[in-house]
Design a protein around this motif. Structure first.
Motif, PDB file in Angstrom:
ATOM      1  N   THR A 182      89.697  20.508 -88.144  1.00  0.00           N
ATOM      2  CA  THR A 182      90.603  21.309 -88.971  1.00  0.00           C
ATOM      3  C   THR A 182      91.425  22.255 -88.114  1.00  0.00           C
ATOM      4  O   THR A 182      92.641  22.396 -88.284  1.00  0.00           O
ATOM      5  CB  THR A 182      89.805  22.122 -90.015  1.00  0.00           C
ATOM      6  N   ARG A 185      79.243  19.519 -90.344  1.00  0.00           N
ATOM      7  CA  ARG A 185      80.310  20.412 -90.768  1.00  0.00           C
ATOM      8  C   ARG A 185      81.060  20.982 -89.573  1.00  0.00           C
ATOM      9  O   ARG A 185      82.277  21.199 -89.633  1.00  0.00           O
ATOM     10  CB  ARG A 185      79.732  21.562 -91.609  1.00  0.00           C
ATOM     11  N   THR A 200      87.197  27.461 -92.534  1.00  0.00           N
ATOM     12  CA  THR A 200      87.204  26.750 -93.810  1.00  0.00           C
ATOM     13  C   THR A 200      87.705  25.336 -93.568  1.00  0.00           C
ATOM     14  O   THR A 200      88.858  25.142 -93.153  1.00  0.00           O
ATOM     15  CB  THR A 200      88.107  27.456 -94.827  1.00  0.00           C
ATOM     16  N   HIS A 246      76.403  29.214 -95.393  1.00  0.00           N
ATOM     17  CA  HIS A 246      77.046  28.998 -96.696  1.00  0.00           C
ATOM     18  C   HIS A 246      76.210  28.017 -97.511  1.00  0.00           C
ATOM     19  O   HIS A 246      76.731  27.011 -97.996  1.00  0.00           O
ATOM     20  CB  HIS A 246      78.458  28.439 -96.509  1.00  0.00           C
ATOM     21  N   ALA A 275      85.092  21.254 -88.969  1.00  0.00           N
ATOM     22  CA  ALA A 275      85.769  22.520 -88.703  1.00  0.00           C
ATOM     23  C   ALA A 275      86.600  22.442 -87.427  1.00  0.00           C
ATOM     24  O   ALA A 275      87.734  22.937 -87.381  1.00  0.00           O
ATOM     25  CB  ALA A 275      84.745  23.644 -88.602  1.00  0.00           C
ATOM     26  N   ASP A 285      89.075  31.826 -85.112  1.00  0.00           N
ATOM     27  CA  ASP A 285      90.280  31.219 -85.672  1.00  0.00           C
ATOM     28  C   ASP A 285      91.197  30.834 -84.520  1.00  0.00           C
ATOM     29  O   ASP A 285      91.141  31.444 -83.440  1.00  0.00           O
ATOM     30  CB  ASP A 285      90.992  32.191 -86.609  1.00  0.00           C
ATOM     31  N   HIS A 310      82.924  30.162 -89.337  1.00  0.00           N
ATOM     32  CA  HIS A 310      84.004  31.007 -89.828  1.00  0.00           C
ATOM     33  C   HIS A 310      85.210  30.180 -90.304  1.00  0.00           C
ATOM     34  O   HIS A 310      86.147  30.741 -90.876  1.00  0.00           O
ATOM     35  CB  HIS A 310      84.485  31.960 -88.726  1.00  0.00           C
TER      36      HIS A 310
END
Length: 310
Positions: free
Chosen positions: A10, A3, A143, A239, A7, A103, A141
């Protein structure tokens, strides 16, 4: 594919067309997964050093690739190994580095990184003003979101200096699983487990459920589990589909790290424990009595049913 990689890709898409760096040959499934999240180019470094000395070799590979094809930024997943890689790459490239990034956005002067400060009380935005920005991202953090492209493999030949190979293993320690942020099942222990020996119940239940053990700040502070297993706003944010809290009172800092779980099951002797406010299923009782019974029930259900006698 992890994951964390999804991320990073992304986030990287906000800065341009991302590229991924892998050690060794790229399997078709990995190539397809990387392309699904926007990696147009996958640099493959087929060198034994990438396996034998992964940290030093990854640092060297990133440094050499940055010299050949200067990127908008270099993103790595935060964590003990990721921070080491990011720091060493920053020194080698004489670049600025930002850690605890939660972010990233594109700005007029380069990537703008948001960082969590004071245990998540507020966030600050920073930019790197020297060299290639090196960003250590707390991927839990982020998505993740796919953006499919056709990924192309670009083999990269490079010679690793002697300092990469001059590493000798002097011992081997048992390391707890660290993929908390991607685990489907997490079993966490808190102060209520009572001791290091009591924390073994956490590990046993995690193993029985094919999950990952974790701990609260109190458990890590007592030395019952390593800091890498700590779930809270300054540790790992998880999560999972299933989260079991054993002897966890449910402090705000811990709840911040696990509130995104799908199903939460709590066991604690205090019926007023805040963790029950989040729990989908709660059991008020002694962890040392409830968990052994739960383990026995799991074992019973997994045991094959004997054939009836004729």
């Amino acid at each position: 594919m992890r994951r964390a990689t999804c991320a990073l890709l992304t986030v990287a898409r906000r800065l341009g067309t991302p590229a991924a760096v892998l050690g060794g040959p790229v399997e078709p499934a990995s190539l397809a997964a990387l392309g699904r999240f926007g990696a147009a180019t996958v640099y493959s470094v087929p060198a034994p050093e990438m396996t034998d000395h992964p940290v030093s070799a990854r640092v060297e590979a990133l440094v050499q690739l940055a010299g050949r094809r200067p990127p908008a930024a270099i993103l790595v997943a935060s964590g003990r190994e990721g921070l080491e890689i990011a720091g060493r790459v920053a020194v080698r490239l004489d670049s600025g580095i930002l850690s605890d990034v939660v972010d990233v956005t594109a700005g007029p002067d380069g990537p703008v990184a948001a960082q969590s400060v004071q245990h998540g009380a507020y966030r600050v935005e920073s930019v790197v003003v020297r060299g290639t920005p090196i960003l250590a991202v707390r991927t839990e953090h982020i998505t993740v979101a796919p953006a499919p492209v056709t990924a192309v493999v670009s083999p990269v030949r490079m010679t690793f200096p002697g300092r990469v190979r001059a590493v000798r293993q002097v011992g081997r320690d048992r390391v707890e699983p660290t993929e908390l942020s991607t685990a489907a099942v997490v079993v966490a222990g808190g102060r209520g487990v009572g001791s290091r020996a009591g924390f073994d119940l956490v590990r046993r239940l995690a193993a029985a459920l094919d999950g990952v053990p974790a701990g609260t700040h109190a458990a890590a502070e007592q030395g019952w589990c390593p800091a890498e297993m700590q779930v809270d706003q300054v540790g790992t944010i998880v999560h999972p589909s299933l989260y079991l809290a054993l002897g966890v009172s449910g402090s705000m800092r811990h709840r911040t790290g696990m509130h995104g779980a799908g199903t939460i099951v709590a066991v604690d002797s205090d019926p007023q424990a805040p963790i029950f406010e989040l729990a989908d299923l709660g059991a008020v009782g002694d962890v040392h009595r409830v968990v052994p019974e739960l383990l026995a029930e799991i074992e019973r259900r997994r045991s094959p049913t004997p054939e009836p006698e004729e």
